[in-house]
Design a protein around this motif. Structure first.
Motif, PDB file in Angstrom:
ATOM      1  N   GLY B  73      41.216  29.893  38.665  1.00 21.37           N
ATOM      2  CA  GLY B  73      42.710  29.393  38.677  1.00 21.37           C
ATOM      3  C   GLY B  73      43.458  30.416  38.082  1.00 21.37           C
ATOM      4  N   LYS B  74      43.275  31.599  37.587  1.00 17.78           N
ATOM      5  CA  LYS B  74      44.162  32.553  36.872  1.00 17.78           C
ATOM      6  C   LYS B  74      44.203  33.781  37.651  1.00 17.78           C
ATOM      7  CE  LYS B  74      42.791  30.716  32.244  1.00 17.78           C
ATOM      8  NZ  LYS B  74      41.554  30.941  31.641  1.00 17.78           N
ATOM      9  N   ARG B  75      45.029  34.474  37.176  1.00 20.51           N
ATOM     10  CA  ARG B  75      44.988  35.780  38.096  1.00 20.51           C
ATOM     11  C   ARG B  75      43.582  36.335  38.055  1.00 20.51           C
ATOM     12  NH1 ARG B  75      50.559  37.940  38.563  1.00 20.51           N
ATOM     13  NH2 ARG B  75      49.551  39.790  39.267  1.00 20.51           N
ATOM     14  N   TYR B  76      43.435  37.295  39.142  1.00 11.65           N
ATOM     15  CA  TYR B  76      42.063  37.845  39.058  1.00 11.65           C
ATOM     16  C   TYR B  76      42.069  39.379  39.867  1.00 11.65           C
ATOM     17  CZ  TYR B  76      42.150  36.219  43.946  1.00 11.65           C
ATOM     18  OH  TYR B  76      42.356  36.166  45.332  1.00 11.65           O
ATOM     19  N   ASN B  80      37.949  47.393  45.114  1.00 14.20           N
ATOM     20  CA  ASN B  80      38.094  47.803  46.477  1.00 14.20           C
ATOM     21  C   ASN B  80      36.840  48.781  46.737  1.00 14.20           C
ATOM     22  OD1 ASN B  80      38.841  50.302  45.453  1.00 14.20           O
ATOM     23  ND2 ASN B  80      41.028  49.779  45.864  1.00 14.20           N
ATOM     24  N   GLU B  81      36.769  49.445  47.980  1.00 12.37           N
ATOM     25  CA  GLU B  81      35.886  50.604  48.131  1.00 12.37           C
ATOM     26  C   GLU B  81      35.815  51.566  47.430  1.00 12.37           C
ATOM     27  OE1 GLU B  81      38.444  49.105  49.724  1.00 12.37           O
ATOM     28  OE2 GLU B  81      38.405  49.960  51.929  1.00 12.37           O
ATOM     29  N   PHE B  82      36.914  51.983  46.588  1.00 13.88           N
ATOM     30  CA  PHE B  82      37.172  53.012  45.672  1.00 13.88           C
ATOM     31  C   PHE B  82      36.693  52.672  44.372  1.00 13.88           C
ATOM     32  CE2 PHE B  82      40.057  54.086  49.003  1.00 13.88           C
ATOM     33  CZ  PHE B  82      39.406  55.008  49.651  1.00 13.88           C
ATOM     34  N   ASP B  83      36.367  51.603  44.044  1.00 11.33           N
ATOM     35  CA  ASP B  83      35.831  50.745  42.798  1.00 11.33           C
ATOM     36  C   ASP B  83      37.035  50.908  41.971  1.00 11.33           C
ATOM     37  OD1 ASP B  83      33.526  49.760  42.118  1.00 11.33           O
ATOM     38  OD2 ASP B  83      33.169  51.289  40.864  1.00 11.33           O
ATOM     39  N   GLU B  84      38.271  50.611  42.872  1.00  8.59           N
ATOM     40  CA  GLU B  84      39.436  50.603  41.907  1.00  8.59           C
ATOM     41  C   GLU B  84      39.694  48.879  41.788  1.00  8.59           C
ATOM     42  OE1 GLU B  84      41.629  54.492  43.795  1.00  8.59           O
ATOM     43  OE2 GLU B  84      41.974  52.385  44.482  1.00  8.59           O
ATOM     44  N   LYS B  85      40.583  48.616  40.778  1.00  4.04           N
ATOM     45  CA  LYS B  85      40.735  47.193  40.653  1.00  4.04           C
ATOM     46  C   LYS B  85      41.777  46.738  41.606  1.00  4.04           C
ATOM     47  CE  LYS B  85      39.619  45.845  35.841  1.00  4.04           C
ATOM     48  NZ  LYS B  85      40.135  45.821  34.709  1.00  4.04           N
ATOM     49  N   GLU B  86      41.777  45.738  42.261  1.00  3.16           N
ATOM     50  CA  GLU B  86      42.746  45.165  43.388  1.00  3.16           C
ATOM     51  C   GLU B  86      43.300  43.824  42.445  1.00  3.16           C
ATOM     52  OE1 GLU B  86      41.979  45.431  47.549  1.00  3.16           O
ATOM     53  OE2 GLU B  86      42.328  43.219  47.462  1.00  3.16           O
ATOM     54  N   TYR B  87      44.568  43.833  42.174  1.00  3.59           N
ATOM     55  CA  TYR B  87      45.112  42.703  41.510  1.00  3.59           C
ATOM     56  C   TYR B  87      45.427  41.397  42.326  1.00  3.59           C
ATOM     57  CZ  TYR B  87      45.134  46.108  37.760  1.00  3.59           C
ATOM     58  OH  TYR B  87      44.750  46.995  36.813  1.00  3.59           O
ATOM     59  N   HIS B  88      45.216  40.378  41.971  1.00  2.89           N
ATOM     60  CA  HIS B  88      45.460  39.164  42.866  1.00  2.89           C
ATOM     61  C   HIS B  88      46.211  38.014  41.753  1.00  2.89           C
ATOM     62  CE1 HIS B  88      43.496  40.164  46.689  1.00  2.89           C
ATOM     63  NE2 HIS B  88      42.818  40.718  45.726  1.00  2.89           N
ATOM     64  N   ARG B  89      47.149  37.543  42.480  1.00  2.91           N
ATOM     65  CA  ARG B  89      47.800  36.309  41.866  1.00  2.91           C
ATOM     66  C   ARG B  89      46.749  35.033  41.980  1.00  2.91           C
ATOM     67  NH1 ARG B  89      52.982  34.631  44.587  1.00  2.91           N
ATOM     68  NH2 ARG B  89      51.596  34.490  46.396  1.00  2.91           N
ATOM     69  N   PRO B  90      46.996  34.005  41.020  1.00  2.00           N
ATOM     70  CA  PRO B  90      45.853  33.081  41.055  1.00  2.00           C
ATOM     71  C   PRO B  90      45.856  32.248  42.495  1.00  2.00           C
ATOM     72  CG  PRO B  90      47.590  32.574  39.278  1.00  2.00           C
ATOM     73  CD  PRO B  90      48.035  33.702  40.041  1.00  2.00           C
ATOM     74  N   VAL B  91      44.744  31.912  42.817  1.00  2.00           N
ATOM     75  CA  VAL B  91      44.496  31.238  44.209  1.00  2.00           C
ATOM     76  C   VAL B  91      45.457  30.274  44.449  1.00  2.00           C
ATOM     77  CG1 VAL B  91      42.879  29.738  45.274  1.00  2.00           C
ATOM     78  CG2 VAL B  91      42.081  31.560  44.175  1.00  2.00           C
TER      79      VAL B  91
END
Lengths: 275, 197
Positions: B73-76, B80-91
């Motif tokens: 329920g929090k940001r997560y 990705n395919e380059f093993d980089e972090k992809e940031y997402h807002r809470p669901v």
């Protein structure tokens, strides 16, 4: 002794909890269950029914070719705009589409380069809501790995982000002074920027939008409408849209289709990308 | 006597679970696990709106429901395919043109913003094939009908029934001692296209 009884009770509760949950999920409304099964819930299901690998419940006519025809017809939105055609003329058009699919044995392919997703989106630009359309296509990255990719953007002119109507001049003598004037033209008059380009130079709207996103000058809000365009059926182009209503004729359905030659199809793709 | 009964119950439960698991293919097991998590979510929803429980219990149900989602329920972030972090807002839950976070939705249910009701899900849940996103990271979509029952004049009536779609994340494959693989599913964004009723 009491402790053991408590443990026993807990065990019984936990043993029966999953059963209680599934009992709670029992669906009393049979119509709804039938509708849910009949509804084209996903594009994957659309593909399966179009290609005859899955049958819509109720379309089985006991005869394979009739069932296939019935299955294909069930993928049409029965309330679609008939484009001024009479009932008979419209049915004839539908039949010629179905014939084309069956005779040429054409399959609907979610990974085809002839499938485009058109997303009408809302963005926020300078605090104002603007509508921009994104065109996406599926790409194969490696075996069993796919992605959607942006192939086109349209609507930046209407959104007031680019202006192609006015042409502004850079002084014809500017070259003599090392184009010093560009500093004022660009920095003091940024809204005129697109007016300084050559009359023949094309603006790549996709690059403009991606730059704005990268520079955080525009914020994406929501996809308001999504339509798929499929050009993979010989002689035809059709669109698929998610129709939200009760009943079996709902979900992802063909909501428009037209007969087209190869040349007309390439113009259609061009139009999809531009304006 | 009681000990024997406990032993019998445990054995019966183990046999029942094993027999069920043996009948299913790996893909069906994944689907079954998604269905279980999804049922659990609906179960928590019912308890959140249940005023006969204490405030503490209902708050705990919110936490338990959020824990079923990616990022709890929090940001997560996902890789990705380059093993980089992809940031997402809470669901989030999106209803055609409006969108709000899952936490807000659950709190609204808790506060009875939508009135006093019970939520149930259909046992008819449809899944698309699982798609590979990156190494050891898969995604799928679940389609289901959610029923909302409201207590009016002493009887329960359907308030609304909505077809919903939920993104499912299947990351971090867990290898069990017997060598079998299990992918604990995490629930993702929900899209509600329109109300059926």
């Amino acid at each position: 002794m009491i402790k053991i009884i408590k443990q026993l009770l807990l065990l019984v509760i936990f043993s029966f909890l999953p059963l209680c949950i599934s009992a709670q999920a029992v669906f009393p409304d049979m119509t709804m269950e039938i509708d849910f099964k009949a509804q084209v819930k996903s594009m994957e299901e659309f593909q399966a029914r179009f290609n005859g690998t899955e049958r819509k419940p109720g379309t089985d006519m006991g005869n394979d070719s009739l069932t296939r025809v019935n299955n294909l017809i069930s993928l049409f939105d029965f309330k679609m705009d008939k484009g001024g055609l009479s009932k008979e003329a419209f049915y004839k058009k539908v039949n010629s589409f179905v014939d084309s699919v069956i005779i040429t044995n054409t399959k609907f392919d979610m990974l085809s380069p002839l499938l485009f997703s058109e997303c009408k989106c809302k963005f926020f630009y300078k605090g104002k809501g603007v509508r921009i359309t994104l065109i996406l296509q599926k790409e194969i990255l490696e075996k069993n790995k796919y992605r959607w990719s942006l192939v086109g953007v349209k609507g930046l002119s209407e959104a007031g982000i680019i202006s192609t109507t006015k042409i502004y001049s850079i002084s014809p003598v500017e070259h003599e002074i090392n184009f010093i004037g560009l500093q004022d033209l660009f920095n003091e008059n940024p809204t005129h920027a697109f007016g300084y380009k050559s009359k023949d130079a094309c603006i790549d709207q996709l690059s403009v939008l991606l730059t704005l996103i990268q520079e955080k000058a525009i914020k994406f809000d929501i996809v308001e409408e999504q339509v798929f365009h499929y050009l993979g059926i010989p002689g035809f182009v059709f669109t698929i849209k998610e129709i939200a209503r009760s009943g079996g004729n709902s979900g992802w359905l063909i909501n428009s289709f037209s007969q087209m030659t190869r040349k007309e199809k390439s113009n259609y793709i061009k139009q999809l990308y531009e304006k | 006597m009681i000990k024997n009964l406990v032993t019998f119950l445990i054995c019966a439960l183990a046999v029942f679970t094993t027999a069920n698991a043996q009948d299913l293919s790996p893909n069906e097991i994944t689907k079954q696990r998604v269905q279980d998590v999804f049922d659990e979510f609906i179960y928590h929803l019912s308890l959140i709106s249940n005023t006969s429980l204490t405030e503490f219990q209902r708050q705990n149900e919110i936490k338990a429901a959020l824990n079923l989602f990616i990022g709890n329920g929090k940001r997560y972030t996902v890789f990705n395919e380059f093993d980089e972090k992809e940031y997402h807002r809470p669901v989030t839950m999106q209803m055609v043109t409006s969108r709000y976070s899952m936490k807000t939705f659950l709190k609204d249910i808790y506060n009875h913003r939508y009135g006093k009701f019970v939520i149930e899900a259909a046992d008819v849940v449809y899944f698309d094939n699982v798609q590979k996103r990156s190494d050891d990271c898969y995604e799928a979509t679940a389609y289901y009908m959610q029923k909302c029952l409201e207590h009016i004049n002493g009887r329960w009536v359907y308030r609304d029934i909505t077809p919903q779609k939920m993104k499912i994340y299947l990351d971090n494959v867990v290898t069990l001692l017997d060598g079998s693989l299990i992918i604990p599913p995490k629930l993702g964004d929900i899209y509600i296209n329109a109300k059926r009723l």
